[in-house]
Design an enzyme around this catalytic site. Sequence first.
Site, short mmCIF file in Angstrom:
data_model
loop_
_atom_site.label_atom_id
_atom_site.label_comp_id
_atom_site.label_asym_id
_atom_site.label_seq_id
_atom_site.Cartn_x
_atom_site.Cartn_y
_atom_site.Cartn_z
N ASP A 199 137.92 76.65 28.46
CA ASP A 199 138.36 75.63 29.42
C ASP A 199 138.16 76.06 30.87
O ASP A 199 138.03 75.21 31.76
CB ASP A 199 139.83 75.30 29.19
CG ASP A 199 140.03 74.42 27.96
OD1 ASP A 199 139.03 74.09 27.32
OD2 ASP A 199 141.19 74.08 27.65
N SER B 182 145.97 81.50 16.17
CA SER B 182 147.06 81.76 17.10
C SER B 182 146.58 82.42 18.39
O SER B 182 145.91 81.79 19.20
CB SER B 182 148.12 82.60 16.40
OG SER B 182 149.32 82.62 17.15
N LYS C 114 146.37 77.21 14.41
CA LYS C 114 147.81 77.49 14.47
C LYS C 114 148.23 77.48 15.94
O LYS C 114 148.00 78.43 16.67
CB LYS C 114 148.15 78.84 13.84
CG LYS C 114 149.65 79.17 13.91
CD LYS C 114 149.94 80.55 13.36
CE LYS C 114 151.42 80.90 13.54
NZ LYS C 114 151.80 81.05 14.95
#
Length: 485
Positions: free
Chosen positions: A313, A302, A327
């Site tokens: 990224d 999460s 998740k």
Amino acid sequence: MFKKLCLLMAIMMPVMAFAAPKNKKDEPIEHLTEAQIYEELKKLALVFETARDEFVEEVDEKKMLEAAMNGMLAELDPHSSYLSADDFKEFNDKSHGEFGGLGIQITSDRGAVRVISPIDDTPAAKAGIKAGDYITHIDGEQVFDLTLNQAVKKMKGRPGTKVKLTIVSDGAEPRDITLKRDIIKVKSVKYGEKQLADADEDAPRVGYVRISDFGATTTKDLHEALKALEKKDVVGYVLDVRNNPGGYLTAAIEVSDAFLESGEIVSTRGREKSDIERAFARPGDMINGKPLVVLINHGSASASEIVAGAIQDNHRGLVMGSQSFGKGSVQQQKPLGDGTAIHITIARYYTPSGHSIQNEGITPDVEVLQSKLEVIEKKESVYSEASFKNSLKNDAAKKKNKDSKKSDKDNGDEDELNLSDEEKDARDYQLQRGMDMVIAMARVRDGLTFVPATPDDEPAVASDDKDDEKADADKKSDKKSDKKK
């Protein structure tokens, strides 16, 4: 007969869950009309009244209604549930850093209870419970098809009391572990300077920040940690979110922002295509562009995955370790006005590149599986000067042999729980490789070059123009000296 039927159901339910069609949710949904919904609600009320009036024993109406609401929400996904007043209060207490229990984060997996991760320095972590383990029994009672709240309640209890869990690890036989309940105080952020194992005193130092969960105080604690470490001579940072089960979305965004100058951090997307929210970093990298490695593993879930995805990224650092939990959904508490609430999934989240990690997780840039180092070279070689029959003896040989035997005895297979922090760091293969990477990135960042050693085995040093002028002057001086000789 009733007991036999219950046992049969306990055995059949996991099989039924396993045999259910995998693409059930992909089938088109046939929505009911308002009239049909009203008829179904009338049927639900009739079922309740019949059960209340006709069941062989006196029933608890409140428990029946709560179970109906919880079952309705649990049908949606493993993370949606009904929270009673006690459950809602416990959830808020846990989010603020202190609660009672065993220190274990769990989820529902096809009717079973699965461990997301143990929390640092808690009874569960000390007992060796790992991410991915299954809990099949609590105090000898099967937990199949219990709700998460029911399973949590069975593990809760007065501090100091004991509970027995039956644990099944991947590829291992079931084992029983008896744990003593405790007040769980979660210290969200730990930090310090670290060096590679067996490094010299003047070896590079790496800033280490461990985040065990994302709670209400995580951002404040992280800022204090980074300010303190930036006053030290650290060449870069390892951000450790292994076995971190997640927490507040806002905390994950603020933690990511601490390391980024700009760029998207995460986007959340609801049911409607237009229901998209994006979070962006604000100017101000708290570690001033120093190399950064994020450590993840199967227990990173999460909010941890949001941070790892944002760093990855935005090309701000490297993600190392093993595939994360996967998740990728966002839950929200909806209070119902009487102290109770609904914990419901409202959106999916996506990394800056538009990647959803739901059921997939974050793939590390450099995969480093947790391993144990094995010594493959003997301490003393069979073939050496000492192996010759009539070689001269060493005067200090007896003392050395005694010290060696004592050292070998002292360095036996220590209990993991009794190791010092330095010894634990030395055995943490992923952490050591993470620090290796930070140091290597720091060398590249600082433009250091490695020059082969000179023939005299003296290290060559890259020099600037002033050093070259001094070297030329020294050569001229040497020539004059030779002429005089």
